[in-house]
Write an enzyme that holds these catalytic residues in place. Structure first.
Site, PDB file in Angstrom:
ATOM      1  N   ASP A  56      45.660 -15.716  47.890  1.00 18.82           N
ATOM      2  CA  ASP A  56      45.422 -15.535  46.462  1.00 18.82           C
ATOM      3  C   ASP A  56      44.344 -14.480  46.234  1.00 18.82           C
ATOM      4  OD1 ASP A  56      45.566 -16.378  43.578  1.00 18.82           O
ATOM      5  OD2 ASP A  56      43.528 -17.035  43.997  1.00 18.82           O
ATOM      6  N   GLU A 128      51.706 -16.659  48.473  1.00 19.91           N
ATOM      7  CA  GLU A 128      50.283 -16.384  48.695  1.00 19.91           C
ATOM      8  C   GLU A 128      49.874 -16.723  50.127  1.00 19.91           C
ATOM      9  OE1 GLU A 128      48.685 -17.095  44.122  1.00 19.91           O
ATOM     10  OE2 GLU A 128      48.509 -18.710  45.592  1.00 19.91           O
TER      11      GLU A 128
END
Length: 238
Positions: A56, A128
């Site tokens: 992320d 992610e």
């Protein structure tokens, strides 16, 4: 890691044109959902939440840097909205759907039964985590190449000034430039059991079907129908 899983991960990297991993355990971890490790304690597997956390951060950095360099005159507020539109759950999940990431995920039996392989939140988290695995195994540059390749169509939308909007909104605004249009979405049919349905929608403009799409919710199917209509109109490419 057994031979079958290793071969599965190799197919995944070939599909995405990724370099072979030096440490295949990282990719295995990235594609292992917490529900799998919670149900099967004998495998001592690591789930992907830590790699998701790292990925992320890398994702935000890559897209933020790209936008900063691409649009030197764009103010901070617009940069923030543009980045959010690219790295949000829907684009990440759609990118995963394009290469069937769900087929490579290790999920608990309960998640499999309730449609976890196509759930947007699980797909976005896995995207992610894969970014995090690439970063750890290879480099920031390799992670950057993966991100910019997979999210290219969403970065193109920013070039067209389409950020902070969904496809339905963009489609409607585009058509309304020529005056009032009769736009509505129609459920064509649905498939699957109640706990794991797939909905098929079409967007109809002035009585003409402009695009069709499917999704695990009606709203998602409508978004995909609007996207298909935009593609048909060549409104998503340069």
């Amino acid at each position: 890691m057994n031979k079958a899983r290793k071969e599965q991960l190799e197919r995944f990297t070939e599909l995405l044109h990724l370099h072979p991993f030096s440490d295949w355990r990282l990719l295995d971890q990235a594609l292992t959902h917490s529900s799998y490790t919670n149900e099967d304690k004998t495998h001592h597997s690591l789930h992907n939440e830590r790699l998701e956390f790292l990925g992320d951060a890398v994702l935000d950095m890559v897209v933020g840097e790209y936008l900063y360099r691409r649009y030197p005159d764009m103010p901070e507020g617009k940069l923030t909205r543009a980045r959010a539109s690219v790295v949000s759950e829907e684009p990440l999940a759609c990118a995963c759907a394009a290469f069937h990431m769900g087929d490579y995920l290790l999920l608990g039996r309960g998640e499999v039964r309730t449609g976890g392989r196509t759930r947007n939140s699980i797909m976005a988290d896995a995207f992610e985590a894969v970014v995090g695995a690439i970063y750890m195994d290879a480099s920031y540059s390799a992670a950057r190449e993966f991100i910019l390749t997979q999210l290219d169509k969403y970065l193109q939308l920013v070039d067209k000034g389409v950020y902070g909007k969904d496809y339905k909104t963009y489609f409607q605004e585009l058509l309304q430039r020529d005056g009032t249009q009769d736009i509505h979405y129609h459920l064509c049919h649905e498939e699957g059991p109640d706990h794991n349905k797939t909905f098929f929608m079409e967007v109809v403009v002035n009585g003409v079907t402009m695009g069709t799409g499917s999704g695990k919710t009606k709203k998602s199917a409508e978004q995909h129908a609007a996207y298909a209509a935009l593609e048909k109109m060549d409104a998503l490419s340069f």
